[in-house]
Design a protein around this motif. Structure first.
Motif, short mmCIF file in Angstrom:
data_model
loop_
_atom_site.label_atom_id
_atom_site.label_comp_id
_atom_site.label_asym_id
_atom_site.label_seq_id
_atom_site.Cartn_x
_atom_site.Cartn_y
_atom_site.Cartn_z
N UNK A 185 -65.75 18.82 34.32
CA UNK A 185 -67.10 19.16 34.76
C UNK A 185 -67.38 20.62 34.41
N UNK A 186 -68.67 21.02 34.39
CA UNK A 186 -68.97 22.44 34.19
C UNK A 186 -68.22 23.29 35.20
N UNK A 242 -63.38 31.18 37.77
CA UNK A 242 -64.01 29.87 37.69
C UNK A 242 -63.03 28.79 38.11
N UNK A 243 -63.56 27.79 38.79
CA UNK A 243 -62.76 26.63 39.18
C UNK A 243 -63.09 25.44 38.28
N UNK A 244 -62.06 24.63 38.00
CA UNK A 244 -62.23 23.46 37.15
C UNK A 244 -61.99 22.17 37.94
N UNK A 245 -62.86 21.19 37.70
CA UNK A 245 -62.73 19.85 38.25
C UNK A 245 -62.85 18.85 37.11
N UNK A 246 -62.35 17.64 37.33
CA UNK A 246 -62.64 16.53 36.44
C UNK A 246 -63.90 15.83 36.96
N UNK A 247 -64.80 15.44 36.05
CA UNK A 247 -65.99 14.69 36.47
C UNK A 247 -65.56 13.44 37.23
N UNK A 248 -66.19 13.23 38.36
CA UNK A 248 -65.75 12.14 39.24
C UNK A 248 -65.81 10.77 38.57
N UNK A 249 -66.83 10.52 37.76
CA UNK A 249 -66.94 9.21 37.15
C UNK A 249 -65.92 9.00 36.03
N UNK A 250 -65.38 10.10 35.51
CA UNK A 250 -64.37 10.01 34.45
C UNK A 250 -62.95 10.12 34.98
N UNK A 251 -62.82 10.49 36.24
CA UNK A 251 -61.51 10.74 36.83
C UNK A 251 -60.58 9.52 36.78
N UNK A 252 -61.03 8.32 37.21
CA UNK A 252 -60.10 7.19 37.23
C UNK A 252 -59.47 6.90 35.87
N UNK A 253 -60.27 6.82 34.82
CA UNK A 253 -59.73 6.48 33.50
C UNK A 253 -58.88 7.61 32.93
#
Length: 270
Positions: free
Chosen positions: A153-154, A163-174
């Protein structure tokens, strides 16, 4: 003749008393059975985009085998800072420790174990095992196969300029947990812990795997750290054993807790 008999009896009695006096000394001189070595405490360190609950299945299995377990909170701010936090947990344990790190947590345990005589083994679970000067980002790109970048995610700006980094929630499972039931993977996506962008670019310190025995376990369907990179690091560290779990994702400890537990138990008993 009577005098001779009395003298003989007295001599025999004296010898008997002398042997009786020596008996306790003889028994004290016997080597005592060696006390069994205490079981190590297992300290689990989660990685980026995960939290301590990612170890739940492993914790349950270790406790069923009567191990003391600590699932440490990893700040995810940078290898040096995070290693100091984990090292304080190690210092609090009275007795031997097996340090276990997942993903970025491998960078943390590699540093946290330095100078800790009670750390008896390191277990890398789909984890980085960097050489001094290497970064997590550099090791990820050393071999082709990681698809993490496009799923991020941005970045979230922080008050300190980082800056903090996350994985986009809708892409996280795959991306992160493809072999975890979808409902659980979606919960993990919501509860993911962010990592500081700078942490992925911070150079590692001298690694403890050069002096502490190591074990590796990872999945062959890892999309975060290429399996080729994991195999390279395991070989370079002269791992005592490397286990590749067929079909497992990056969170192999969540999807295949028994396989990971067996590796930890082997490391604990070496």
């Amino acid at each position: 003749m009577k005098k001779f008999s009395r003298r003989l009896a007295a001599t025999l009695m004296a010898q008997a008393l002398g042997l009786a006096a020596l008996a306790p000394l003889h028994s004290f001189a016997q080597p005592a059975d060696a006390a069994p070595a205490p079981r190590p405490t297992i300290v689990l360190v989660h990685g980026a985009f995960a939290d301590s609950s990612s170890w739940d299945g492993v914790v349950q299995r270790l406790q069923a085998r009567h191990y003391a377990v600590i699932s440490a909170a990893n700040p995810l701010r940078g290898p040096s800072f995070d290693a100091a936090s984990v090292a304080s947990v190690v210092d609090s344990v009275k007795g031997p420790v097996v340090l276990v790190g997942h993903s970025y947590g491998g960078s943390v345990i590699s540093s946290a174990a330095n100078g800790k005589a009670n750390v008896k083994a390191l277990v890398y679970v789909a984890a980085f095992a960097p050489e001094a000067g290497e970064t997590a980002l550099g090791l990820t790109g050393k071999f082709p196969g990681s698809t993490l970048g496009p799923t991020l995610a941005p970045a979230v700006p922080l008050a300190d300029g980082g800056k903090d980094l996350y994985i986009q929630q809708d892409k996280f499972p795959a991306q992160f947990a493809a072999d975890v039931p979808l409902a659980k993977a979606r919960l993990m996506a919501v509860g993911q812990r962010p990592i500081a962008e700078a942490a992925l670019n911070e150079a590692a310190q001298a690694p403890a795997w050069k002096s502490v025995p190591s074990w590796f376990v990872y999945g062959d369907r890892d999309k975060n750290i290429p399996p080729a990179a994991l195999a390279f690091m395991a070989q370079r560290a002269n791992a005592r054993k490397t286990v590749v779990v067929k079909g497992a994702s990056h969170v192999v400890m969540t999807s295949q807790p028994e396989a990971v537990t067996r590796v930890i138990v082997e490391a604990a008993g070496h």
